[in-house]
Design a protein around this motif. Structure first.
Motif, PDB file in Angstrom:
ATOM      1  N   TYR A 122      13.896  -0.802  42.890  1.00  0.00           N
ATOM      2  CA  TYR A 122      13.273  -1.475  43.199  1.00  0.00           C
ATOM      3  C   TYR A 122      13.551  -2.921  44.599  1.00  0.00           C
ATOM      4  O   TYR A 122      13.022  -2.925  45.721  1.00  0.00           O
ATOM      5  N   ASN A 123      15.012  -3.278  44.084  1.00  0.00           N
ATOM      6  CA  ASN A 123      16.050  -4.075  44.827  1.00  0.00           C
ATOM      7  C   ASN A 123      16.262  -2.696  46.342  1.00  0.00           C
ATOM      8  O   ASN A 123      15.737  -3.399  47.348  1.00  0.00           O
ATOM      9  N   ALA A 124      16.507  -1.997  45.722  1.00  0.00           N
ATOM     10  CA  ALA A 124      16.825  -0.955  47.188  1.00  0.00           C
ATOM     11  C   ALA A 124      15.912  -0.910  48.146  1.00  0.00           C
ATOM     12  O   ALA A 124      15.612  -0.470  49.363  1.00  0.00           O
ATOM     13  N   ALA A 125      14.770  -0.179  47.539  1.00  0.00           N
ATOM     14  CA  ALA A 125      13.348   0.217  48.692  1.00  0.00           C
ATOM     15  C   ALA A 125      12.804  -0.944  50.048  1.00  0.00           C
ATOM     16  O   ALA A 125      12.785  -0.922  50.461  1.00  0.00           O
ATOM     17  N   VAL A 150       7.116   2.587  54.182  1.00  0.00           N
ATOM     18  CA  VAL A 150       7.264   3.525  53.382  1.00  0.00           C
ATOM     19  C   VAL A 150       9.046   2.304  52.591  1.00  0.00           C
ATOM     20  O   VAL A 150       9.255   3.875  51.523  1.00  0.00           O
ATOM     21  N   GLY A 151       8.784   2.205  52.339  1.00  0.00           N
ATOM     22  CA  GLY A 151       9.285   1.333  51.207  1.00  0.00           C
ATOM     23  C   GLY A 151       8.274   1.190  49.955  1.00  0.00           C
ATOM     24  O   GLY A 151       8.780   1.373  49.351  1.00  0.00           O
ATOM     25  N   ILE A 152       7.206   0.747  50.206  1.00  0.00           N
ATOM     26  CA  ILE A 152       6.357   0.726  49.176  1.00  0.00           C
ATOM     27  C   ILE A 152       6.304   2.651  48.648  1.00  0.00           C
ATOM     28  O   ILE A 152       6.590   2.698  46.911  1.00  0.00           O
ATOM     29  N   ALA A 190      11.162  -7.185  42.882  1.00  0.00           N
ATOM     30  CA  ALA A 190      12.668  -6.877  43.203  1.00  0.00           C
ATOM     31  C   ALA A 190      12.825  -8.726  43.967  1.00  0.00           C
ATOM     32  O   ALA A 190      11.652  -9.161  43.651  1.00  0.00           O
ATOM     33  N   ASN A 191      13.961  -8.749  43.796  1.00  0.00           N
ATOM     34  CA  ASN A 191      14.436 -10.580  44.318  1.00  0.00           C
ATOM     35  C   ASN A 191      14.439 -10.765  45.506  1.00  0.00           C
ATOM     36  O   ASN A 191      15.382  -9.677  46.060  1.00  0.00           O
ATOM     37  N   PRO A 192      13.846 -11.612  45.987  1.00  0.00           N
ATOM     38  CA  PRO A 192      13.358 -11.974  46.946  1.00  0.00           C
ATOM     39  C   PRO A 192      14.749 -12.674  47.283  1.00  0.00           C
ATOM     40  O   PRO A 192      14.981 -12.181  48.835  1.00  0.00           O
ATOM     41  N   SER A 193      15.356 -13.684  47.305  1.00  0.00           N
ATOM     42  CA  SER A 193      16.561 -13.932  47.160  1.00  0.00           C
ATOM     43  C   SER A 193      17.741 -13.770  47.916  1.00  0.00           C
ATOM     44  O   SER A 193      18.697 -13.708  48.907  1.00  0.00           O
ATOM     45  N   PHE A 221      10.320   6.804  43.247  1.00  0.00           N
ATOM     46  CA  PHE A 221      11.339   7.145  42.781  1.00  0.00           C
ATOM     47  C   PHE A 221      11.661   5.872  41.910  1.00  0.00           C
ATOM     48  O   PHE A 221      12.435   6.384  40.707  1.00  0.00           O
ATOM     49  N   ALA A 222      10.438   4.737  41.557  1.00  0.00           N
ATOM     50  CA  ALA A 222      10.833   4.345  40.142  1.00  0.00           C
ATOM     51  C   ALA A 222      10.082   4.910  38.816  1.00  0.00           C
ATOM     52  O   ALA A 222       9.284   5.777  38.969  1.00  0.00           O
TER      53      ALA A 222
END
Length: 324
Positions: A95-98, A144-146, A289-292, A152-153
């Motif tokens: 999630y964070n990688a994407a 592409v991120g989605i 994913a972590n927005p920070s 892969f998730a």
């Protein structure tokens, strides 16, 4: 690297206002810009660059070179998040990688504007069609991120997911919609429209940009604290990935015969990271994913790196490989 190029970029008034904003936060000044204004500045900048780009595109017309440039821009917006994802996946969850990959696959309009200002200082021309490339590079990275998340998730039961909502956020979010719409209006109205709006879209442009970067400097300084949470890997990624992406962009620019000015803008588009449109889309589409992480990386590191060091560096590389 030619230090005079860096100096000329740093001594650009809007860039200096960025530093002033950072300094205000670091020295704990009570300087503050009322919250509705930064949003208005952002909308103005998108309208102004879109309208001017549409006008210049209408004046120059569309030829095979312009079509090739726009195609290359869309290709970069699709490819950058893919290889960024696999690099990030070595240290992060899917999630964070994407989310970070999508952020770096998209663009920063203000970095693009700063590069235009840099070219103006050096009296190097660039084409209005580069604004069309800017407009078209924002959304593909979101999609592409989605897709990367969906592929892969790990599946966790039945998840409600709406491609309609994802595509709506990718192509109809406010910044993309206004930018593309302004380009179209610039094309449709041509010379007459430009004469009517140029006092608004050109004469006050750099004053508004200075105010916007003042606010961005304040926001970036506040985000610096968040970088301690990202670790050395993500801090390094925030600096080295833009350079790598810019080099790929410059090589493509050389292969398809771009002029130096267009090559710099293409390199900047390839190197920049979105801190407005993509984070908004990722918050909705990839809440895990972590927005920070992706916001602080793009805004507190990649953005200042590009406007201070990156733009002159990319210009030096363009000169070194003989783009003329």
């Amino acid at each position: 690297m030619n230090s005079s190029l860096i100096l000329s970029n740093i001594l650009n008034p809007p860039v200096l206002f960025f530093f002033l904003g950072m300094l205000a936060i670091l020295l704990k000044s009570d300087l503050e810009i009322p919250q509705p204004l930064p949003k208005l500045f952002s909308l103005y900048l998108l309208l102004a660059i879109g309208f001017k780009g549409g006008y210049e595109l209408q004046q120059s017309g569309v030829n095979p070179q312009i079509a090739l440039t726009i195609l290359a821009a869309v290709l970069m917006a699709c490819v950058v998040p893919i290889y960024s994802f696999f690099i990030l996946r070595t240290k992060l969850d899917t999630y964070n990688a994407a989310a970070i990959a999508a952020t770096y696959g998209s663009i920063s309009a203000v970095t693009f504007i700063t590069a235009q200002s840099f070219l103006k200082l050096l009296s190097i021309p660039s084409g209005g069609h580069m604004v069309a490339a800017l407009a078209l590079m924002e959304s593909p990275a979101i999609v592409v991120g989605i897709v990367l998340v969906r592929v892969f998730a790990e599946k966790k039961g039945e998840e409600k997911f709406s491609w309609n909502e994802v595509l709506r956020e990718a192509f109809l979010n406010g910044s993309v919609f206004l930018l593309i719409g302004s380009v179209i209006i610039g094309i449709l109205t041509g010379e007459k429209g430009w004469q009517k709006l140029s006092p608004f879209t050109q004469d006050i442009f750099y004053g508004v940009l200075a105010f916007f970067l003042l606010d961005m400097g304040m926001v970036a300084a506040r985000r610096i604290k968040d970088l301690s949470k990202t670790g050395s890997f993500l801090i390094s990624f925030s600096v080295f990935m833009p350079v790598a992406n810019a080099i790929v962009g410059i090589i493509i620019a050389k292969l398809i015969g771009m002029t130096p000015g267009n090559a710099l803008l293409f390199a900047v588009l390839s190197a920049s990271a979105s801190y407005i449109a993509v984070p908004a889309a990722m918050r909705m589409s990839v809440p895990e994913a972590n927005p920070s992480l992706y916001v602080s990386m793009a805004l507190a590191l990649t953005f200042p790196f590009n406007i201070i060091i990156g733009i002159p560096l990319y210009m030096n590389i363009i000169k070194a490989i003989g783009i003329s």
